[in-house]
Design a protein around this motif. Structure first.
Motif, PDB file in Angstrom:
ATOM      1  N   GLU A   1      87.142  52.745  32.965  1.00 13.26           N
ATOM      2  CA  GLU A   1      85.913  53.219  32.342  1.00 13.26           C
ATOM      3  C   GLU A   1      86.302  54.190  31.197  1.00 13.26           C
ATOM      4  OE1 GLU A   1      83.204  55.357  35.024  1.00 13.26           O
ATOM      5  OE2 GLU A   1      84.681  57.200  35.082  1.00 13.26           O
ATOM      6  N   PHE A   2      85.432  54.207  30.297  1.00  9.84           N
ATOM      7  CA  PHE A   2      85.912  55.243  29.274  1.00  9.84           C
ATOM      8  C   PHE A   2      85.251  56.513  29.252  1.00  9.84           C
ATOM      9  CE2 PHE A   2      87.629  51.118  27.685  1.00  9.84           C
ATOM     10  CZ  PHE A   2      88.504  51.557  26.700  1.00  9.84           C
ATOM     11  N   ARG A   3      85.916  57.482  28.832  1.00 11.13           N
ATOM     12  CA  ARG A   3      85.365  58.835  28.895  1.00 11.13           C
ATOM     13  C   ARG A   3      85.672  59.561  27.666  1.00 11.13           C
ATOM     14  NH1 ARG A   3      87.782  60.302  35.272  1.00 11.13           N
ATOM     15  NH2 ARG A   3      86.843  58.504  36.169  1.00 11.13           N
TER      16      ARG A   3
ATOM     17  N   LEU B   1      89.782  45.109  32.135  1.00  8.10           N
ATOM     18  CA  LEU B   1      88.200  44.917  31.691  1.00  8.10           C
ATOM     19  C   LEU B   1      87.700  43.353  32.176  1.00  8.10           C
ATOM     20  CD1 LEU B   1      88.560  46.297  27.985  1.00  8.10           C
ATOM     21  CD2 LEU B   1      87.516  47.270  29.918  1.00  8.10           C
TER      22      LEU B   1
ATOM     23  N   GLU C   1      83.650  43.583  38.271  1.00  5.22           N
ATOM     24  CA  GLU C   1      83.458  44.600  37.522  1.00  5.22           C
ATOM     25  C   GLU C   1      84.797  45.338  37.064  1.00  5.22           C
ATOM     26  OE1 GLU C   1      80.776  46.699  37.002  1.00  5.22           O
ATOM     27  OE2 GLU C   1      79.730  44.752  37.727  1.00  5.22           O
ATOM     28  N   PRO C   2      84.622  45.803  35.875  1.00  2.30           N
ATOM     29  CA  PRO C   2      86.059  46.440  35.141  1.00  2.30           C
ATOM     30  C   PRO C   2      86.713  47.449  36.156  1.00  2.30           C
ATOM     31  CG  PRO C   2      84.049  46.567  33.773  1.00  2.30           C
ATOM     32  CD  PRO C   2      83.731  46.013  34.911  1.00  2.30           C
TER      33      PRO C   2
ATOM     34  N   PRO D   1      84.281  48.250  24.492  1.00  2.00           N
ATOM     35  CA  PRO D   1      84.145  48.965  25.566  1.00  2.00           C
ATOM     36  C   PRO D   1      82.701  49.918  25.341  1.00  2.00           C
ATOM     37  CG  PRO D   1      86.352  48.893  24.899  1.00  2.00           C
ATOM     38  CD  PRO D   1      85.670  48.150  23.725  1.00  2.00           C
ATOM     39  N   GLY D   2      82.200  50.264  26.303  1.00  3.30           N
ATOM     40  CA  GLY D   2      81.143  51.273  26.454  1.00  3.30           C
ATOM     41  C   GLY D   2      79.740  50.727  26.074  1.00  3.30           C
TER      42      GLY D   2
ATOM     43  N   THR E   1      89.988  53.349  37.658  1.00  2.33           N
ATOM     44  CA  THR E   1      88.795  53.674  38.433  1.00  2.33           C
ATOM     45  C   THR E   1      89.131  52.988  39.955  1.00  2.33           C
ATOM     46  OG1 THR E   1      87.359  51.863  37.602  1.00  2.33           O
ATOM     47  CG2 THR E   1      87.046  54.070  36.951  1.00  2.33           C
TER      48      THR E   1
ATOM     49  N   PRO F   1      90.403  55.650  28.210  1.00  6.44           N
ATOM     50  CA  PRO F   1      90.089  54.555  29.418  1.00  6.44           C
ATOM     51  C   PRO F   1      90.993  55.322  30.868  1.00  6.44           C
ATOM     52  CG  PRO F   1      91.957  53.553  28.376  1.00  6.44           C
ATOM     53  CD  PRO F   1      91.404  54.754  27.532  1.00  6.44           C
ATOM     54  N   TYR F   2      90.169  55.528  31.838  1.00  8.84           N
ATOM     55  CA  TYR F   2      90.758  55.814  33.053  1.00  8.84           C
ATOM     56  C   TYR F   2      90.518  54.669  34.202  1.00  8.84           C
ATOM     57  CZ  TYR F   2      90.341  60.808  31.517  1.00  8.84           C
ATOM     58  OH  TYR F   2      90.913  61.948  30.808  1.00  8.84           O
TER      59      TYR F   2
ATOM     60  N   ASN G   1      87.121  58.509  22.958  1.00  4.07           N
ATOM     61  CA  ASN G   1      86.847  57.735  24.281  1.00  4.07           C
ATOM     62  C   ASN G   1      88.088  56.998  24.698  1.00  4.07           C
ATOM     63  OD1 ASN G   1      83.679  57.738  23.676  1.00  4.07           O
ATOM     64  ND2 ASN G   1      84.784  57.044  21.873  1.00  4.07           N
TER      65      ASN G   1
END
Length: 555
Positions: free
Chosen positions: A102-104, A87, A98-99, A143-144, A38, A35-36, A33
């Protein structure tokens, strides 16, 4: 992990010591997982400008030094400040934005294990369940997965909810398989490079041959040719008693004993001149010695971690390429040496949880006439103890060294009214406060264990003798590094003990690698990140460094 040979080593690329939120968030990132970025819509215009070119990109591969330039906050680590800014944008200003990341689940999975003494969450499970956190509830989230307090009206979170959240997080995020809970780390050994070189067989061969020769020199009435002609016949069922039979070379971390009930000397000598045969004989004859199994000999192994399972008594040994220290700050409370000749009495305690349980039991015996509880310390833990004792209608004797302590320097009065109330009582000791008496600039100088009395002495030398029911000493705590070699000094200021506020671990602020060590990292409070909201930064830095080591051309 169980096997017929309890000494087998389990290989993991990464071993994380500590299963608190630091270890949990690192496990999350090592599980793929990542972070990108955004958005670049950050209130800090300079950070916003730096984020613009990398919107849509993975944060792992960016220049942390550039992105974190100029950021300030309640951490000394630049990557932690960067991750917190992304974050929780402008959180310290009271903004709820808002952060920007986002974690992918697009990253590489790095094989790892997280070791902890209790359930996931670490010290949160040892806190008073009804204690409110210093941080806002939303800042306790990893996160998440958002954090929800059981009291929707309370901006801060109860410790019980936080502890429960971290257990749920490891389950819902699919991390539980990477955790081994209920284990204590007994020792950690660094595998030296000398045994990973091409001529390791010759070195090991000479080491063992020297040991056997030492055995023969000390064995009474035997000559050296016994080894060649009759060693197996005469010594098969005996154990060498010579001092040379057991060697412990600190530089190489090798232990060996010529227990001839397990050792085939004829086979050893017949094969030692041949590397291939020696390797085969070595694997078969020394399988009971963990240092000699294949995981130890692997060039990928830099650390050996020996553990004990508290529930089963099983001994577990892990070999790993990277070792991460995430074992928090509260394992070893600082102790007050009152007397060099008298041991601390049973009623002198060093943690709030123990005080509360002992005090509750004590109150059931005689709830009407209870002597005061002595609280020593001027920090938030001492304030928690004062509130807990007064809440049970038990008097408090509060001893602290400074006349004007700064208990609430970073706490807003509207969010932390209980701490400000304690602070006011400390600043005005002459006023009468129910169940509270302050003794500023006093110290505990003596006690009578049987009479349950203490002697308090002012800086002018005035002494007071007071009867107490309990004494709780809350003057900070330190991480427990008893499992590390004694000569390891991890502190930034080498002449002082490591603590998590004034003398943290000596790390590279961009990679969290410990200076002076290879493949060893420190994250969380021992690295200076004392609030949960800053922990993802340390996990990001370590994960990025591991990715870089795997594929240096990608960075």
């Amino acid at each position: 992990m169980k096997s017929e040979n309890p000494n087998n080593i389990v290989y993991k690329e990464v071993v994380i010591i500590g299963n608190g939120p630091s270890g949990i968030v690192l496990s999350y990132m090592l599980s793929g997982n990542v972070p990108y970025v955004t958005s670049d819509s950050h209130p800090d215009e300079m950070l916003s400008a730096r984020l613009g070119p990398i919107v849509g990109d993975c944060l792992l591969y960016q220049d942390f030094s550039l992105l974190s330039s100029g950021l300030e906050g309640r951490s000394t680590n630049r990557v932690s400040l960067l991750m917190d800014a992304l974050l929780h944008p402008h959180a310290d200003m009271g903004w709820d934005l808002e952060p920007l990341v986002e974690f992918r689940k697009t990253g590489a999975k790095i094989d790892h294990i997280v070791l902890g003494k209790g359930p996931p969450g670490g010290s949160w499970h040892r806190m008073d369940p009804q204690m409110l956190t210093l941080s806002l509830g939303s800042w306790m989230a990893l996160p998440g997965m958002p954090f929800h307090s059981s009291d929707s009206e309370e901006k801060r979170a109860y410790a019980a909810d936080v502890a429960k959240y971290y257990v749920q997080y490891t389950d819902k995020m699919g991390l539980a398989k990477n955790f081994r809970n209920g284990v204590t780390v007994d020792s950690v050994d660094e595998v030296k490079r000398s045994y990973k070189s091409d001529n390791w067989v010759d070195k090991l061969n000479n080491e063992i041959k020297g040991t056997l020769e030492a055995c023969m020199e000390n064995e009474e009435n035997r000559s050296r040719n016994v080894m060649r002609d009759g060693f197996r016949r005469n010594l098969r069922n005996s154990r060498c008693k010579c001092d040379g039979a057991k060697r412990n070379d600190k530089k190489r971390s090798i232990s060996f004993c010529c227990d001839t009930s397990d050792f085939d000397c004829d086979r050893f000598y017949s094969s030692s001149m041949n590397e291939k045969l020696f390797r085969n004989s070595f694997t078969l004859d020394y399988n009971k010695v963990p240092s000699y199994n294949s995981a130890y000999r692997s060039p990928e192994t830099n650390w050996i971690v020996n553990c004990s399972d508290a529930n089963t008594g099983e001994k577990i040994t892990y070999a790993c390429k990277y070792l991460v220290l995430a074992n928090g700050s509260s394992d070893s409370p600082n102790r007050l040496e009152v007397s060099k000749t008298k041991a601390d009495p049973a009623w002198m305690l060093y943690d709030l949880g123990n005080l509360e349980s002992r005090l509750d039991s004590y109150l059931t015996l005689d709830p009407e006439d209870v002597d005061p509880v002595l609280v020593i310390g001027a920090g938030l833990s001492a304030a928690d103890a004062i509130m807990a004792v007064r809440g049970r209608n038990v008097p408090v004797i509060h001893v602290f060294r400074q006349r004007s302590p700064e208990l609430s320097r970073h706490l807003q009065e509207n969010l932390y009214p209980e701490y400000h109330k304690v602070h006011q009582m400390m600043l005005d000791p002459s006023s009468i406060h129910p169940y509270y008496t302050a003794y500023p600039e006093y110290t505990l100088t003596d006690f009578d264990a049987d009479a349950r009395t203490v002697i308090l002495t002012s800086k002018e030398g005035v002494s007071k003798k007071i009867n107490v029911s309990f004494a709780v000493i809350l003057i900070g705590s330190r991480p427990d590094f008893a499992f590390l070699p004694k000569h390891y000094n991890l502190a930034a200021r080498k002449h002082l003990s490591l603590d998590c506020k004034t003398n943290t671990a000596d790390i590279d602020r961009l990679t969290y690698g410990l200076r002076g060590f290879d493949n060893l990292f420190a994250i969380g409070p021992i690295a200076g990140d004392n609030f949960v909201r800053f922990l993802p930064g340390g996990a990001l830095a370590v994960t990025a460094e591991l990715y870089k080591n795997r594929n240096p051309m990608r960075i």
